[in-house]
Scaffold this motif. Structure first.
Motif, PDB file in Angstrom:
ATOM      1  N   ALA A  19       0.837  -1.212   0.000  1.00 34.70           N
ATOM      2  CA  ALA A  19       0.000   0.000   0.000  1.00 34.70           C
ATOM      3  C   ALA A  19       0.870   1.259   0.000  1.00 34.70           C
ATOM      4  O   ALA A  19       0.564   2.239  -0.701  1.00 34.70           O
ATOM      5  CB  ALA A  19      -0.926  -0.012   1.216  1.00 34.70           C
ATOM      6  N   ARG A  20       1.963   1.213   0.760  1.00 26.00           N
ATOM      7  CA  ARG A  20       2.848   2.384   0.815  1.00 26.00           C
ATOM      8  C   ARG A  20       3.372   2.732  -0.578  1.00 26.00           C
ATOM      9  O   ARG A  20       3.376   3.897  -0.979  1.00 26.00           O
ATOM     10  CB  ARG A  20       4.042   2.114   1.756  1.00 26.00           C
ATOM     11  CG  ARG A  20       3.698   2.211   3.225  1.00 26.00           C
ATOM     12  CD  ARG A  20       4.957   2.337   4.081  1.00 26.00           C
ATOM     13  NE  ARG A  20       5.729   1.090   4.182  1.00 26.00           N
ATOM     14  CZ  ARG A  20       5.451   0.119   5.049  1.00 26.00           C
ATOM     15  NH1 ARG A  20       4.451   0.230   5.877  1.00 26.00           N
ATOM     16  NH2 ARG A  20       6.201  -0.967   5.092  1.00 26.00           N
ATOM     17  N   ILE A  30      -8.294   1.074  -1.937  1.00 30.48           N
ATOM     18  CA  ILE A  30      -9.441   0.592  -1.171  1.00 30.48           C
ATOM     19  C   ILE A  30      -8.901  -0.518  -0.272  1.00 30.48           C
ATOM     20  O   ILE A  30      -8.575  -1.619  -0.749  1.00 30.48           O
ATOM     21  CB  ILE A  30     -10.569   0.082  -2.087  1.00 30.48           C
ATOM     22  CG1 ILE A  30     -11.001   1.197  -3.059  1.00 30.48           C
ATOM     23  CG2 ILE A  30     -11.752  -0.397  -1.247  1.00 30.48           C
ATOM     24  CD1 ILE A  30     -12.082   0.779  -4.064  1.00 30.48           C
ATOM     25  N   LEU A  31      -8.735  -0.196   0.992  1.00 34.87           N
ATOM     26  CA  LEU A  31      -8.137  -1.143   1.945  1.00 34.87           C
ATOM     27  C   LEU A  31      -9.251  -1.988   2.546  1.00 34.87           C
ATOM     28  O   LEU A  31     -10.204  -1.454   3.112  1.00 34.87           O
ATOM     29  CB  LEU A  31      -7.413  -0.376   3.060  1.00 34.87           C
ATOM     30  CG  LEU A  31      -6.340   0.610   2.614  1.00 34.87           C
ATOM     31  CD1 LEU A  31      -5.796   1.385   3.821  1.00 34.87           C
ATOM     32  CD2 LEU A  31      -5.205  -0.098   1.879  1.00 34.87           C
ATOM     33  N   CYS A  32      -9.120  -3.311   2.405  1.00 32.62           N
ATOM     34  CA  CYS A  32     -10.215  -4.198   2.815  1.00 32.62           C
ATOM     35  C   CYS A  32      -9.725  -5.204   3.840  1.00 32.62           C
ATOM     36  O   CYS A  32      -8.700  -5.868   3.623  1.00 32.62           O
ATOM     37  CB  CYS A  32     -10.760  -4.959   1.612  1.00 32.62           C
ATOM     38  SG  CYS A  32     -11.188  -3.888   0.225  1.00 32.62           S
ATOM     39  N   GLY A  33     -10.462  -5.335   4.920  1.00 29.79           N
ATOM     40  CA  GLY A  33     -10.067  -6.288   5.951  1.00 29.79           C
ATOM     41  C   GLY A  33     -11.017  -6.255   7.123  1.00 29.79           C
ATOM     42  O   GLY A  33     -12.124  -5.731   7.030  1.00 29.79           O
ATOM     43  N   ALA A  41      -4.918   3.272  10.320  1.00 29.98           N
ATOM     44  CA  ALA A  41      -3.519   3.725  10.459  1.00 29.98           C
ATOM     45  C   ALA A  41      -2.816   3.658   9.101  1.00 29.98           C
ATOM     46  O   ALA A  41      -2.102   4.589   8.699  1.00 29.98           O
ATOM     47  CB  ALA A  41      -2.794   2.868  11.488  1.00 29.98           C
ATOM     48  N   THR A  42      -3.056   2.567   8.364  1.00 30.17           N
ATOM     49  CA  THR A  42      -2.459   2.453   7.012  1.00 30.17           C
ATOM     50  C   THR A  42      -3.030   3.532   6.097  1.00 30.17           C
ATOM     51  O   THR A  42      -2.311   4.122   5.279  1.00 30.17           O
ATOM     52  CB  THR A  42      -2.750   1.049   6.426  1.00 30.17           C
ATOM     53  OG1 THR A  42      -2.237   0.069   7.318  1.00 30.17           O
ATOM     54  CG2 THR A  42      -2.104   0.864   5.062  1.00 30.17           C
ATOM     55  N   ALA A  43      -4.325   3.802   6.249  1.00 26.76           N
ATOM     56  CA  ALA A  43      -4.969   4.815   5.400  1.00 26.76           C
ATOM     57  C   ALA A  43      -4.357   6.197   5.652  1.00 26.76           C
ATOM     58  O   ALA A  43      -4.059   6.932   4.695  1.00 26.76           O
ATOM     59  CB  ALA A  43      -6.474   4.839   5.682  1.00 26.76           C
ATOM     60  N   ALA A  44      -4.142   6.522   6.931  1.00 25.48           N
ATOM     61  CA  ALA A  44      -3.567   7.839   7.260  1.00 25.48           C
ATOM     62  C   ALA A  44      -2.165   7.949   6.659  1.00 25.48           C
ATOM     63  O   ALA A  44      -1.799   8.982   6.068  1.00 25.48           O
ATOM     64  CB  ALA A  44      -3.514   8.004   8.775  1.00 25.48           C
ATOM     65  N   ASP A  45      -1.407   6.868   6.771  1.00 20.89           N
ATOM     66  CA  ASP A  45      -0.049   6.844   6.218  1.00 20.89           C
ATOM     67  C   ASP A  45      -0.095   7.001   4.686  1.00 20.89           C
ATOM     68  O   ASP A  45       0.675   7.767   4.107  1.00 20.89           O
ATOM     69  CB  ASP A  45       0.622   5.521   6.604  1.00 20.89           C
ATOM     70  CG  ASP A  45       2.021   5.391   6.032  1.00 20.89           C
ATOM     71  OD1 ASP A  45       2.939   6.008   6.590  1.00 20.89           O
ATOM     72  OD2 ASP A  45       2.193   4.688   5.007  1.00 20.89           O
ATOM     73  N   ALA A  46      -1.042   6.317   4.063  1.00 17.55           N
ATOM     74  CA  ALA A  46      -1.140   6.358   2.594  1.00 17.55           C
ATOM     75  C   ALA A  46      -1.540   7.764   2.120  1.00 17.55           C
ATOM     76  O   ALA A  46      -1.012   8.249   1.112  1.00 17.55           O
ATOM     77  CB  ALA A  46      -2.159   5.326   2.107  1.00 17.55           C
ATOM     78  N   ARG A  47      -2.441   8.390   2.838  1.00 19.85           N
ATOM     79  CA  ARG A  47      -2.839   9.765   2.455  1.00 19.85           C
ATOM     80  C   ARG A  47      -1.641  10.697   2.564  1.00 19.85           C
ATOM     81  O   ARG A  47      -1.395  11.512   1.673  1.00 19.85           O
ATOM     82  CB  ARG A  47      -3.984  10.263   3.358  1.00 19.85           C
ATOM     83  CG  ARG A  47      -5.312   9.566   3.060  1.00 19.85           C
ATOM     84  CD  ARG A  47      -6.472  10.138   3.880  1.00 19.85           C
ATOM     85  NE  ARG A  47      -7.610   9.243   3.759  1.00 19.85           N
ATOM     86  CZ  ARG A  47      -8.055   8.419   4.715  1.00 19.85           C
ATOM     87  NH1 ARG A  47      -7.481   8.419   5.908  1.00 19.85           N
ATOM     88  NH2 ARG A  47      -9.080   7.615   4.489  1.00 19.85           N
ATOM     89  N   VAL A  54      -8.210   7.279  -0.320  1.00 15.31           N
ATOM     90  CA  VAL A  54      -8.155   5.997   0.403  1.00 15.31           C
ATOM     91  C   VAL A  54      -9.519   5.718   1.025  1.00 15.31           C
ATOM     92  O   VAL A  54     -10.077   6.578   1.704  1.00 15.31           O
ATOM     93  CB  VAL A  54      -7.097   6.000   1.535  1.00 15.31           C
ATOM     94  CG1 VAL A  54      -6.957   4.596   2.130  1.00 15.31           C
ATOM     95  CG2 VAL A  54      -5.742   6.489   1.048  1.00 15.31           C
ATOM     96  N   GLU A  55     -10.042   4.547   0.734  1.00 16.56           N
ATOM     97  CA  GLU A  55     -11.274   4.073   1.380  1.00 16.56           C
ATOM     98  C   GLU A  55     -10.903   2.865   2.230  1.00 16.56           C
ATOM     99  O   GLU A  55      -9.998   2.101   1.875  1.00 16.56           O
ATOM    100  CB  GLU A  55     -12.296   3.603   0.332  1.00 16.56           C
ATOM    101  CG  GLU A  55     -12.755   4.667  -0.634  1.00 16.56           C
ATOM    102  CD  GLU A  55     -14.008   5.387  -0.158  1.00 16.56           C
ATOM    103  OE1 GLU A  55     -14.497   5.061   0.948  1.00 16.56           O
ATOM    104  OE2 GLU A  55     -14.463   6.274  -0.882  1.00 16.56           O
ATOM    105  N   VAL A  56     -11.634   2.685   3.301  1.00 20.25           N
ATOM    106  CA  VAL A  56     -11.443   1.510   4.151  1.00 20.25           C
ATOM    107  C   VAL A  56     -12.757   0.739   4.157  1.00 20.25           C
ATOM    108  O   VAL A  56     -13.817   1.325   4.355  1.00 20.25           O
ATOM    109  CB  VAL A  56     -11.043   1.944   5.585  1.00 20.25           C
ATOM    110  CG1 VAL A  56     -11.018   0.760   6.520  1.00 20.25           C
ATOM    111  CG2 VAL A  56      -9.685   2.638   5.561  1.00 20.25           C
ATOM    112  N   ALA A  57     -12.682  -0.564   3.886  1.00 18.43           N
ATOM    113  CA  ALA A  57     -13.922  -1.336   3.742  1.00 18.43           C
ATOM    114  C   ALA A  57     -13.810  -2.674   4.471  1.00 18.43           C
ATOM    115  O   ALA A  57     -12.731  -3.256   4.573  1.00 18.43           O
ATOM    116  CB  ALA A  57     -14.204  -1.588   2.259  1.00 18.43           C
TER     117      ALA A  57
END
Ligand SMILES: NC(=O)c1ccc[n+]([C@@H]2O[C@H](COP(=O)([O-])OP(=O)(O)OC[C@H]3O[C@@H](n4cnc5c(N)ncnc54)[C@H](OP(=O)(O)O)[C@@H]3O)[C@@H](O)[C@H]2O)c1
Length: 245
Positions: A19-20, A30-33, A41-47, A54-57
């Motif tokens: 993702a990075r 689109i982070l899924c899990g 946390a990964t989304a904030a880092d990616a932004r 970044v979407e989280v689903a």
């Protein structure tokens, strides 16, 4: 036009490293899990690294009703939609020998859940006429062995599924790459006895990116595992069945 990566199993250390790199390339993610705290946390880092969005689903391989809402996020996207699958679980073989009911979960996490999701995604990628799917299998799928043959058989099934999907989607310009890691230093191997030729999540991601660039169909990571598994597959069954590897 912004390309997007749907990342299944976004809490895996390999997924986070992947993702990075895609965030730094300006892709949408689109982070899924299952673990939203980890994914946020990964989304904030990616932004912070420059992801277009970044979407989280929610994605649970054992709950197929979580799949369609992820696909519902894709119609408005402008560029190519790609998908990387890092989902998998490896319960101890001894635990599954003692409680065969555990087999189903391992196979769902490592094969049928992701395969069902990709089968739902495939027509959308065919319509767009491009994009890539990265499916993470394992060297464990190349030959059933004493220590992890249920997990290995699930990964073998997933690799065969990906081979057929590659055959189907190549006709629409969609590239499907199978990734077969040897041991990787992640949560999955934490606490297990030391393993030879262990690589890092960053090493796996470097190999994935190289493979995508070269449009490889099947990669081993690290590369030495291609040679090791060729030798292991060549060991005659009467000898192999007596070996403890
Ligand atoms: N580490 C190795 O030595 C190694 C070697 C070969 C292949 N692999 C493969 O590499 C991939 C990534 O694994 P890893 O090493 O990074 O270990 P990991 O941290 O255990 O990652 C496994 C991922 O699968 C997810 N997952 C498991 N069951 C799930 C379910 N029912 N629904 C949704 N997600 C589920 C986990 O989510 P949660 O965080 O919610 O549990 C996690 O994101 C896996 O496919 C694994 O089989 C690993």
């Amino acid at each position: 036009m912004t390309d997007t990566w749907i990342i299944l199993g976004a809490t895996s250390a390999i997924a986070r490293a992947f993702a990075r790199t895609q965030a730094q390339s300006g892709c949408g993610l689109i982070l899924c899990g299952r673990d939203f705290t980890d994914m946020e946390a990964t989304a904030a880092d990616a932004r912070a690294r420059g992801a277009a969005f970044v979407e989280v689903a929610a994605f649970d391989a054992r709950q197929p009703e979580t799949f369609a809402p992820i696909l519902a996020l894709t119609p408005g996207l402008s560029g190519m939609v790609n998908c990387a699958v890092f989902v998998g679980s490896m319960p101890e073989q001894g635990e599954m020998d003692a409680d065969p009911a555990l087999i189903e979960g391992c196979v769902t996490d490592s094969y049928t859940g992701p395969a069902r999701f990709l089968t739902m995604l495939a027509p959308l990628m065919e319509q767009r006429g491009g994009g890539a799917i990265v499916g993470v299998g394992s060297v464990a799928g190349d030959r059933g062995r004493l220590g992890n043959y249920v997990y290995g058989s699930a990964k073998a099934g997933f690799a065969t599924y990906l081979s057929g999907l590659r055959n189907r989607l190549a006709r629409s310009g969609v590239h499907v790459m199978t990734v077969k890691p040897g041991p990787v230093d992640t949560a999955m191997t934490w606490g297990l006895p030391s393993m030879p030729f262990m690589t890092s999540p960053a090493g796996v991601v470097a190999d994935i990116l190289k493979g995508l660039k070269k449009q490889r169909n099947v990669i081993y990571t690290s590369g030495i595992w291609r040679i090791i598994m060729t030798v292991i597959r060549l060991v005659p069954e009467p000898i192999f069945k007596k070996m403890k590897i």
